[in-house]
Design a protein around this motif. Structure first.
Motif, PDB file in Angstrom:
ATOM      1  N   ILE A 102      10.731  69.406  73.114  1.00 14.43           N
ATOM      2  CA  ILE A 102      12.040  68.850  73.454  1.00 14.43           C
ATOM      3  C   ILE A 102      11.891  67.366  73.780  1.00 14.43           C
ATOM      4  O   ILE A 102      11.095  66.992  74.652  1.00 14.43           O
ATOM      5  CB  ILE A 102      12.667  69.598  74.650  1.00 14.43           C
ATOM      6  CG1 ILE A 102      12.787  71.088  74.330  1.00 14.43           C
ATOM      7  CG2 ILE A 102      14.022  69.002  75.006  1.00 14.43           C
ATOM      8  CD1 ILE A 102      13.043  71.955  75.542  1.00 14.43           C
ATOM      9  N   ASP A 103      12.632  66.528  73.074  1.00 12.30           N
ATOM     10  CA  ASP A 103      12.620  65.081  73.302  1.00 12.30           C
ATOM     11  C   ASP A 103      13.970  64.634  73.827  1.00 12.30           C
ATOM     12  O   ASP A 103      15.015  65.080  73.329  1.00 12.30           O
ATOM     13  CB  ASP A 103      12.311  64.327  72.008  1.00 12.30           C
ATOM     14  CG  ASP A 103      10.916  64.616  71.481  1.00 12.30           C
ATOM     15  OD1 ASP A 103       9.974  64.589  72.287  1.00 12.30           O
ATOM     16  OD2 ASP A 103      10.789  64.875  70.270  1.00 12.30           O
ATOM     17  N   VAL A 104      13.934  63.750  74.811  1.00  7.66           N
ATOM     18  CA  VAL A 104      15.157  63.148  75.346  1.00  7.66           C
ATOM     19  C   VAL A 104      15.112  61.656  75.042  1.00  7.66           C
ATOM     20  O   VAL A 104      14.149  60.969  75.396  1.00  7.66           O
ATOM     21  CB  VAL A 104      15.269  63.384  76.865  1.00  7.66           C
ATOM     22  CG1 VAL A 104      16.558  62.763  77.400  1.00  7.66           C
ATOM     23  CG2 VAL A 104      15.220  64.872  77.189  1.00  7.66           C
ATOM     24  N   PHE A 105      16.146  61.166  74.356  1.00  2.99           N
ATOM     25  CA  PHE A 105      16.209  59.759  73.948  1.00  2.99           C
ATOM     26  C   PHE A 105      17.360  59.046  74.657  1.00  2.99           C
ATOM     27  O   PHE A 105      18.388  59.661  74.972  1.00  2.99           O
ATOM     28  CB  PHE A 105      16.452  59.638  72.432  1.00  2.99           C
ATOM     29  CG  PHE A 105      15.347  60.184  71.581  1.00  2.99           C
ATOM     30  CD1 PHE A 105      14.316  59.361  71.154  1.00  2.99           C
ATOM     31  CD2 PHE A 105      15.342  61.518  71.188  1.00  2.99           C
ATOM     32  CE1 PHE A 105      13.304  59.857  70.338  1.00  2.99           C
ATOM     33  CE2 PHE A 105      14.341  62.020  70.387  1.00  2.99           C
ATOM     34  CZ  PHE A 105      13.313  61.186  69.956  1.00  2.99           C
ATOM     35  N   ASN A 106      17.173  57.772  74.899  1.00  2.22           N
ATOM     36  CA  ASN A 106      18.259  56.877  75.276  1.00  2.22           C
ATOM     37  C   ASN A 106      18.365  55.847  74.154  1.00  2.22           C
ATOM     38  O   ASN A 106      17.550  54.929  74.066  1.00  2.22           O
ATOM     39  CB  ASN A 106      17.986  56.189  76.616  1.00  2.22           C
ATOM     40  CG  ASN A 106      19.105  55.241  76.999  1.00  2.22           C
ATOM     41  OD1 ASN A 106      20.279  55.551  76.794  1.00  2.22           O
ATOM     42  ND2 ASN A 106      18.756  54.077  77.530  1.00  2.22           N
ATOM     43  N   GLY A 107      19.317  56.052  73.261  1.00  2.00           N
ATOM     44  CA  GLY A 107      19.341  55.246  72.049  1.00  2.00           C
ATOM     45  C   GLY A 107      18.153  55.622  71.183  1.00  2.00           C
ATOM     46  O   GLY A 107      17.964  56.783  70.835  1.00  2.00           O
ATOM     47  N   ASN A 108      17.322  54.632  70.867  1.00  2.00           N
ATOM     48  CA  ASN A 108      16.120  54.883  70.070  1.00  2.00           C
ATOM     49  C   ASN A 108      14.860  54.970  70.918  1.00  2.00           C
ATOM     50  O   ASN A 108      13.756  55.057  70.386  1.00  2.00           O
ATOM     51  CB  ASN A 108      15.953  53.781  69.012  1.00  2.00           C
ATOM     52  CG  ASN A 108      17.069  53.794  67.986  1.00  2.00           C
ATOM     53  OD1 ASN A 108      17.531  54.870  67.599  1.00  2.00           O
ATOM     54  ND2 ASN A 108      17.515  52.611  67.571  1.00  2.00           N
ATOM     55  N   VAL A 109      15.031  54.922  72.243  1.00  2.00           N
ATOM     56  CA  VAL A 109      13.883  54.952  73.152  1.00  2.00           C
ATOM     57  C   VAL A 109      13.680  56.374  73.676  1.00  2.00           C
ATOM     58  O   VAL A 109      14.601  56.981  74.218  1.00  2.00           O
ATOM     59  CB  VAL A 109      14.087  53.977  74.335  1.00  2.00           C
ATOM     60  CG1 VAL A 109      12.899  54.046  75.282  1.00  2.00           C
ATOM     61  CG2 VAL A 109      14.295  52.561  73.835  1.00  2.00           C
ATOM     62  N   CYS A 110      12.470  56.906  73.501  1.00  2.00           N
ATOM     63  CA  CYS A 110      12.156  58.243  74.010  1.00  2.00           C
ATOM     64  C   CYS A 110      11.899  58.173  75.506  1.00  2.00           C
ATOM     65  O   CYS A 110      11.007  57.460  75.973  1.00  2.00           O
ATOM     66  CB  CYS A 110      10.934  58.800  73.293  1.00  2.00           C
ATOM     67  SG  CYS A 110      10.493  60.479  73.807  1.00  2.00           S
ATOM     68  N   LEU A 111      12.702  58.917  76.273  1.00  2.00           N
ATOM     69  CA  LEU A 111      12.545  58.933  77.730  1.00  2.00           C
ATOM     70  C   LEU A 111      11.513  59.960  78.167  1.00  2.00           C
ATOM     71  O   LEU A 111      10.756  59.726  79.106  1.00  2.00           O
ATOM     72  CB  LEU A 111      13.889  59.253  78.388  1.00  2.00           C
ATOM     73  CG  LEU A 111      15.059  58.323  78.044  1.00  2.00           C
ATOM     74  CD1 LEU A 111      16.318  58.815  78.727  1.00  2.00           C
ATOM     75  CD2 LEU A 111      14.736  56.896  78.449  1.00  2.00           C
ATOM     76  N   SER A 112      11.506  61.113  77.513  1.00  2.00           N
ATOM     77  CA  SER A 112      10.536  62.147  77.886  1.00  2.00           C
ATOM     78  C   SER A 112      10.351  63.122  76.741  1.00  2.00           C
ATOM     79  O   SER A 112      11.258  63.339  75.937  1.00  2.00           O
ATOM     80  CB  SER A 112      10.988  62.904  79.140  1.00  2.00           C
ATOM     81  OG  SER A 112      12.080  63.745  78.854  1.00  2.00           O
ATOM     82  N   THR A 113       9.169  63.686  76.685  1.00  2.00           N
ATOM     83  CA  THR A 113       8.843  64.740  75.729  1.00  2.00           C
ATOM     84  C   THR A 113       8.303  65.924  76.511  1.00  2.00           C
ATOM     85  O   THR A 113       7.362  65.781  77.293  1.00  2.00           O
ATOM     86  CB  THR A 113       7.789  64.270  74.712  1.00  2.00           C
ATOM     87  OG1 THR A 113       8.351  63.249  73.891  1.00  2.00           O
ATOM     88  CG2 THR A 113       7.335  65.418  73.826  1.00  2.00           C
ATOM     89  N   THR A 114       8.924  67.068  76.312  1.00  2.00           N
ATOM     90  CA  THR A 114       8.494  68.278  77.013  1.00  2.00           C
ATOM     91  C   THR A 114       7.963  69.281  76.003  1.00  2.00           C
ATOM     92  O   THR A 114       8.657  69.643  75.045  1.00  2.00           O
ATOM     93  CB  THR A 114       9.665  68.899  77.796  1.00  2.00           C
ATOM     94  OG1 THR A 114      10.122  67.966  78.768  1.00  2.00           O
ATOM     95  CG2 THR A 114       9.234  70.179  78.499  1.00  2.00           C
ATOM     96  N   ILE A 115       6.722  69.703  76.188  1.00  2.00           N
ATOM     97  CA  ILE A 115       6.082  70.705  75.327  1.00  2.00           C
ATOM     98  C   ILE A 115       5.896  71.980  76.144  1.00  2.00           C
ATOM     99  O   ILE A 115       5.278  71.958  77.210  1.00  2.00           O
ATOM    100  CB  ILE A 115       4.714  70.215  74.813  1.00  2.00           C
ATOM    101  CG1 ILE A 115       4.857  68.851  74.106  1.00  2.00           C
ATOM    102  CG2 ILE A 115       4.093  71.249  73.895  1.00  2.00           C
ATOM    103  CD1 ILE A 115       5.704  68.885  72.874  1.00  2.00           C
ATOM    104  N   LYS A 116       6.430  73.080  75.638  1.00  2.00           N
ATOM    105  CA  LYS A 116       6.330  74.347  76.375  1.00  2.00           C
ATOM    106  C   LYS A 116       5.932  75.472  75.429  1.00  2.00           C
ATOM    107  O   LYS A 116       6.720  75.929  74.598  1.00  2.00           O
ATOM    108  CB  LYS A 116       7.681  74.686  77.028  1.00  2.00           C
ATOM    109  CG  LYS A 116       7.609  75.779  78.069  1.00  2.00           C
ATOM    110  CD  LYS A 116       6.913  75.313  79.330  1.00  2.00           C
ATOM    111  CE  LYS A 116       7.030  76.321  80.462  1.00  2.00           C
ATOM    112  NZ  LYS A 116       6.362  75.856  81.688  1.00  2.00           N
TER     113      LYS A 116
END
Length: 255
Positions: A102-116
């Motif tokens: 799961i990736d969370v973006f603000n525009g084109n900037v990745c804020l966080s990547t969650t691997i589960k």
């Protein structure tokens, strides 16, 4: 009474008289005795009232194809009932074999990547395909914070990965709906495509659902928690794990 008379079949009139008092199961068993019994027990005048009572709609359809015997009509109705009541097969896919990314973006900037990994997901007692996940913060895959005034440009992607990177299916690639409010969950949803090798891209009746929780820290919003699931459009409830895995296996496993 001679041995020959004992072995011979009863008169046709007697068979017909007895058959009128038999239930469908007994009629089918009796029709297996011999050819003459099969002809008698398969007669339309015996099966028509049975079909008219149990499957009236099929009887109406038969008007367009009179060549179909009523006994065959009864068999078709029985088979359809058994198929409806038949429990679906266990999926070939399991939670242990998949990974959520799961990736969370603000525009084109990745804020966080969650691997589960699926084997680390907490399954509730109802065995629903709905999971709460702690967001990975400070994991080296982006800045997990975002200025409060920029919250309206958030976007999330949710990929389901088959172990060993053998295949990937994108459950969601979606922008935030409305304005984000810190301390509350933001909702992302996207209708899933129809499954199957020959799917035409039509809707499946399923929706990928993702809830994103942000908290305020130092004047910024930080990704704190994530929950994901698959909803049925008909009931608007989360589907069971096996149903979701049966859907996913069409995309992750080869046809």
């Amino acid at each position: 009474m001679s041995e020959k008379s004992l072995k011979s079949s009863p008169p046709w009139s007697v068979l017909s008289l007895v058959a009128n008092h038999l239930d469908p199961k007994t009629l089918i068993i009796a029709s297996c005795v011999c050819k003459s019994w099969s002809i008698c027990m398969s007669s339309d005048h015996l099966w028509k009232p049975i079909c008219s009572t149990l499957y009236p709609s099929l009887c109406n359809l038969r008007a367009a194809n009179l060549a179909v015997p009523y006994r065959r009509l009864y068999n078709l109705g029985c088979v359809s009932e058994k198929l409806r009541l038949q429990k679906p097969l266990k999926p070939h896919l399991s939670l242990d074999s998949i990974i959520f990314a799961i990736d969370v973006f603000n525009g084109n900037v990745c804020l966080s990547t969650t691997i589960k990994p699926g084997n680390q997901l907490v399954v509730d007692k109802s065995f629903l395909f709905h999971f709460d996940i702690d967001a990975d913060l400070g994991n080296g895959h982006g800045d997990p914070s975002v200025a409060i005034e920029a919250l309206d440009s958030l976007r999330v992607t949710w990929n389901v990965v088959l172990g060993g990177l053998r295949s990937v299916f994108t459950m969601m690639d979606c922008k935030v709906k409305g304005s984000f409010v810190l301390g509350q969950e933001g909702w992302f949803s996207q209708e899933l495509p129809q499954s199957g090798c020959c799917s035409s891209g039509d809707a499946s009746g399923l929706v990928a659902d993702l809830r994103l929780g942000l908290r305020q820290s130092g004047g910024k919003g930080m990704v704190e928690r994530i929950s994901v699931g698959v909803l049925s459009i008909l009931s608007w409830r989360y589907v069971c794990i096996d149903d979701a895995l049966r859907y996913l296996q069409h995309f992750l496993l080869p046809c």
